[in-house]
Design a protein around this motif. Sequence first.
Motif, PDB file in Angstrom:
ATOM      1  N   LYS A  79       0.798  -1.153   0.068  1.00 60.21           N
ATOM      2  CA  LYS A  79      -0.005  -0.115   0.057  1.00 60.21           C
ATOM      3  C   LYS A  79       0.783   1.424  -0.048  1.00 60.21           C
ATOM      4  O   LYS A  79       1.884   1.348   0.829  1.00 60.21           O
ATOM      5  N   GLU A  80       0.446   2.251  -0.733  1.00 58.24           N
ATOM      6  CA  GLU A  80       1.381   3.620  -0.907  1.00 58.24           C
ATOM      7  C   GLU A  80       0.440   4.511  -0.190  1.00 58.24           C
ATOM      8  O   GLU A  80      -0.838   4.685  -0.529  1.00 58.24           O
ATOM      9  N   GLY A  81       0.799   5.295   0.914  1.00 59.49           N
ATOM     10  CA  GLY A  81       0.535   6.048   1.561  1.00 59.49           C
ATOM     11  C   GLY A  81       1.090   7.461   1.273  1.00 59.49           C
ATOM     12  O   GLY A  81       1.961   7.473   0.532  1.00 59.49           O
ATOM     13  N   GLU A  82       0.477   8.679   1.831  1.00 54.49           N
ATOM     14  CA  GLU A  82       1.039   9.976   1.736  1.00 54.49           C
ATOM     15  C   GLU A  82       2.721   9.886   2.115  1.00 54.49           C
ATOM     16  O   GLU A  82       3.423  10.564   1.528  1.00 54.49           O
ATOM     17  N   GLU A  83       2.772   9.365   3.232  1.00 57.08           N
ATOM     18  CA  GLU A  83       4.163   9.471   3.778  1.00 57.08           C
ATOM     19  C   GLU A  83       5.203   8.147   3.628  1.00 57.08           C
ATOM     20  O   GLU A  83       6.452   7.976   3.993  1.00 57.08           O
ATOM     21  N   ASP A  84       4.346   6.987   3.162  1.00 59.69           N
ATOM     22  CA  ASP A  84       5.368   5.796   3.228  1.00 59.69           C
ATOM     23  C   ASP A  84       4.691   4.754   2.396  1.00 59.69           C
ATOM     24  O   ASP A  84       3.538   4.978   1.899  1.00 59.69           O
ATOM     25  N   TYR A  85       5.309   3.579   2.272  1.00 58.03           N
ATOM     26  CA  TYR A  85       5.017   2.599   1.399  1.00 58.03           C
ATOM     27  C   TYR A  85       4.773   1.346   3.010  1.00 58.03           C
ATOM     28  O   TYR A  85       5.627   1.329   3.574  1.00 58.03           O
TER      29      TYR A  85
ATOM     30  N   LYS B 162       8.751   7.683   2.791  1.00 59.01           N
ATOM     31  CA  LYS B 162       9.115   8.565   1.570  1.00 59.01           C
ATOM     32  C   LYS B 162      10.201   9.758   2.412  1.00 59.01           C
ATOM     33  O   LYS B 162       9.845   9.953   3.406  1.00 59.01           O
TER      34      LYS B 162
ATOM     35  N   ASN C 245      12.849   8.017  -4.045  1.00 58.78           N
ATOM     36  CA  ASN C 245      12.257   9.183  -3.093  1.00 58.78           C
ATOM     37  C   ASN C 245      11.889   8.378  -1.705  1.00 58.78           C
ATOM     38  O   ASN C 245      10.898   8.702  -1.152  1.00 58.78           O
TER      39      ASN C 245
END
Length: 138
Positions: free
Chosen positions: A40-46, A125, A104
């Motif tokens: 899952k890709e979030g705003e701040e991390d994977y 990220k 990134n």
Amino acid sequence: MMDTMERLMEEPPAYRGGTLGSQGEPTNTYTRGRTPWEIKEGEEDYKLMFDMPGMTKEDVKVWVEETMLVIKAEKLVKDNNDMEGEWSAKSFGKYSFRIALPENIQFDKIKAEVRDGVLYVTIPKAPLSSKILDINVG
């Protein structure tokens, strides 16, 4: 990284988790259906999750090699003849994953944890930095 995982979803590799067949021979099969991992890709991390039944943190190794996340785990079948009255371990096998990481991310802040036979990996990220540089016009 997302491209790598999408490619794996379309053409999944042989599942490395092993079990024994009825005659005691190892069977390493993977059938289409539920994959043994999720990303899952979030705003701040994977966030990555890998099913690894029977594995403990001692069985799992995670590291970054160049720009690849490498995950290896192994649990060997143990001879339980001396353990009277105990059930034999049914979960064993080998896991090996190599995932290309994007640029990134903060490589030094990657975290991994094994809970209840599941490996959880968090890849933060890197913050977007927009530096403003004045250019001297001569």
